[in-house]
Scaffold this motif. Sequence first.
Motif, PDB file in Angstrom:
ATOM      1  N   HIS A   4       0.831  -1.200   0.000  1.00 26.99           N
ATOM      2  CA  HIS A   4       0.000   0.000   0.000  1.00 26.99           C
ATOM      3  C   HIS A   4       0.865   1.250   0.000  1.00 26.99           C
ATOM      4  CE1 HIS A   4      -3.956  -1.531   0.151  1.00 26.99           C
ATOM      5  NE2 HIS A   4      -3.809  -2.182   1.293  1.00 26.99           N
ATOM      6  N   PRO A   5       0.396   2.311  -0.655  1.00 31.14           N
ATOM      7  CA  PRO A   5       1.125   3.587  -0.554  1.00 31.14           C
ATOM      8  C   PRO A   5       1.178   4.035   0.902  1.00 31.14           C
ATOM      9  CG  PRO A   5      -0.579   3.692  -2.247  1.00 31.14           C
ATOM     10  CD  PRO A   5      -0.797   2.412  -1.498  1.00 31.14           C
ATOM     11  N   LYS A   6       2.250   4.714   1.257  1.00 31.93           N
ATOM     12  CA  LYS A   6       2.429   5.168   2.642  1.00 31.93           C
ATOM     13  C   LYS A   6       2.408   6.682   2.679  1.00 31.93           C
ATOM     14  CE  LYS A   6       5.525   1.314   3.753  1.00 31.93           C
ATOM     15  NZ  LYS A   6       6.142   0.853   2.493  1.00 31.93           N
ATOM     16  N   GLY A   7       1.750   7.229   3.698  1.00 32.49           N
ATOM     17  CA  GLY A   7       1.601   8.676   3.781  1.00 32.49           C
ATOM     18  C   GLY A   7       2.701   9.319   4.605  1.00 32.49           C
ATOM     19  N   VAL A   8       3.252  10.402   4.078  1.00 27.80           N
ATOM     20  CA  VAL A   8       4.220  11.203   4.828  1.00 27.80           C
ATOM     21  C   VAL A   8       3.539  12.541   5.137  1.00 27.80           C
ATOM     22  CG1 VAL A   8       6.503  12.258   4.810  1.00 27.80           C
ATOM     23  CG2 VAL A   8       6.131  10.103   3.609  1.00 27.80           C
ATOM     24  N   LEU A   9       3.401  12.800   6.423  1.00 29.93           N
ATOM     25  CA  LEU A   9       2.664  13.991   6.866  1.00 29.93           C
ATOM     26  C   LEU A   9       3.668  15.066   7.282  1.00 29.93           C
ATOM     27  CD1 LEU A   9      -0.273  14.986   7.515  1.00 29.93           C
ATOM     28  CD2 LEU A   9       0.109  14.180   9.840  1.00 29.93           C
ATOM     29  N   TYR A  10       3.851  16.045   6.419  1.00 26.88           N
ATOM     30  CA  TYR A  10       4.793  17.129   6.722  1.00 26.88           C
ATOM     31  C   TYR A  10       4.178  18.084   7.737  1.00 26.88           C
ATOM     32  CZ  TYR A  10       6.504  15.402   2.236  1.00 26.88           C
ATOM     33  OH  TYR A  10       6.942  14.594   1.218  1.00 26.88           O
ATOM     34  N   THR A  11       5.026  18.751   8.488  1.00 25.89           N
ATOM     35  CA  THR A  11       4.543  19.809   9.369  1.00 25.89           C
ATOM     36  C   THR A  11       4.945  21.162   8.790  1.00 25.89           C
ATOM     37  OG1 THR A  11       6.575  19.825  10.669  1.00 25.89           O
ATOM     38  CG2 THR A  11       4.796  18.359  11.430  1.00 25.89           C
ATOM     39  N   HIS A  12       4.331  22.226   9.310  1.00 27.78           N
ATOM     40  CA  HIS A  12       4.741  23.570   8.896  1.00 27.78           C
ATOM     41  C   HIS A  12       6.226  23.755   9.153  1.00 27.78           C
ATOM     42  CE1 HIS A  12       0.964  25.650   7.815  1.00 27.78           C
ATOM     43  NE2 HIS A  12       0.468  24.592   8.403  1.00 27.78           N
ATOM     44  N   ARG A  13       6.655  23.297  10.320  1.00 23.75           N
ATOM     45  CA  ARG A  13       8.064  23.437  10.681  1.00 23.75           C
ATOM     46  C   ARG A  13       8.983  22.689   9.695  1.00 23.75           C
ATOM     47  NH1 ARG A  13      12.103  23.076  14.975  1.00 23.75           N
ATOM     48  NH2 ARG A  13      12.970  21.003  14.784  1.00 23.75           N
ATOM     49  N   SER A  14       8.610  21.454   9.343  1.00 19.61           N
ATOM     50  CA  SER A  14       9.492  20.689   8.457  1.00 19.61           C
ATOM     51  C   SER A  14       9.519  21.311   7.060  1.00 19.61           C
ATOM     52  CB  SER A  14       9.093  19.212   8.409  1.00 19.61           C
ATOM     53  OG  SER A  14       7.883  19.010   7.709  1.00 19.61           O
ATOM     54  N   ASN A  15       8.369  21.777   6.578  1.00 18.21           N
ATOM     55  CA  ASN A  15       8.360  22.410   5.255  1.00 18.21           C
ATOM     56  C   ASN A  15       9.115  23.744   5.261  1.00 18.21           C
ATOM     57  OD1 ASN A  15       7.123  20.605   3.541  1.00 18.21           O
ATOM     58  ND2 ASN A  15       5.068  21.397   3.867  1.00 18.21           N
TER      59      ASN A  15
END
Length: 496
Positions: A240-251
């Motif tokens: 299955h595709p896996k989700g990467v959830l970025y944060t404001h800080r990481s972006n």
Amino acid sequence: HAGPERDARPAPLDTAAAPWRTPSQAAANGRANHPSRGTTMSRTGERVAPATATMQPWSLTMNRVLEHAARWHGTRELVSRRLDGGLDRTTWSQVHDRARRFSGALRAAGIGVADRVATLAMNSARHVEAWYGIMGIGAVCHTLNPRLFEADLEYIVNHAQDRWLVADPVFAPLVAKLLPKCPTVERVVFLCDGAGLPAAPVGAHAYETLIAGHSTDVRWGEFDELTPSGLCYTSGTTGHPKGVLYTHRSNYLHMLMLLQKDCFGFASQDVVLQVVPMFHANAWGLPFAAAAAGAKLVMPGPKLDGQSVYELLEGEQVNCSAAVPTVWQVLLDFLDSKKLRLTTLKRVLIGGSACPEGLIRAFRDQHGVDVIHAWGMTEMSPLGTTATLNQQAAALDPEAQMPYKLSQGRVPFGVDMQITDDDGRVLPHDGRQPGRLKVRGANVVARYFRGTGDGEAREVVDADGWFDTGDVATIDAEGYMRITDRAKDLIKSGGE
Ligand code: AMP
């Protein structure tokens, strides 16, 4: 005593650990930890009281990027190719205004912090507006790759529990097929005006009509920088595709990293043709870095044939661009067949897969264009390394520089990298011995969104924070990394 006191409160909006938290919980949490309440963050991420700190707890949130672009580079242009081939022109200032109106529409419909809003669209200024409009209110911009199989898209939308779906009209048939199978989607918005609204699915909204009904007066930012901002699913591995959830800080930190001169080094003079699609790997962070730098941003829409790309490069005086190798090969073949020369382009960023030597040579020898080879992955926001020349390499003649230019490159400030054997023993940087390539940093994934969906453990880093990229590489004494093999399956749908 020097050490600040620990705040006993739990970590703010710990969406990484509990990304499925309800919006109301998330919003409450965000408020409780708002910087104005006097908390700040320690190096390891715990909340600590500011004690002796005297500086502003200026949250690193992405709304600030577009606010900066609008305020200080407001007249700088964004140019987007329409499906009919024509060009739309707008400015960072207008994009900012319209993004805020879109935020207003989202807010009015009850979309809030940590809610997922999907986009299914090619590169355009409207898509940029949607990104910032979604992120500005703390909602999560979930980019969908239209090239994926329908079953994968259905899985991803349901896994992400997207509430809105914002799409290009050209994808209306796909949206109509997906919609009955995606019960969380409450509303479909097409990036067009009322006249361009597709007949199906029935009940969809036209973006222009929607934003015309809302003002720019909407609260932006003012939430914790650890609030999630974007969600990208990797199609890179089997299962299955896996989700990467970025944060404001990481972006935000990733965007600053791109601005380093040894990295992409964007500046206000640049005119950037963004070929890398906004639906893959965070678009390499380009819509953020270009805004922060105040660069002019040119979007090719769906037209990536040689003629169309050439016209945009010359017509808009583009000096810098970013794309996967195949796009460039198509362009170079076209230029060759028509005996054309590029007159304004100075550098191209090439990544996504290994850059062939022929591309670097053709760009250099026939067009005077410098290729910067880059490596990264969705899990890294996505940039990992860039093959810019260090002091020793820069002193060599062009032929001797080729092995450096062909390498996947060196880490910018913000990425840490090592290679190990299968037992985790760290291998030397001798440029010979390949090992498992591992990375860590503020822009690197720690765990996948809502788990991997196929029973794998959530944490995907070891005790020291190293994430195994699945790539196998050498690192030489000067820090140049070269991918030699892959320990994972990799599926790319093309163009990204
Ligand atoms: P994705 O997350 O879809 O961008 O895929 C990331 C993967 O693409 C990496 O782990 C590499 O295997 C591959 N990749 C990306 N850039 C390069 C490159 N410059 N050279 C070789 N492989 C690359």
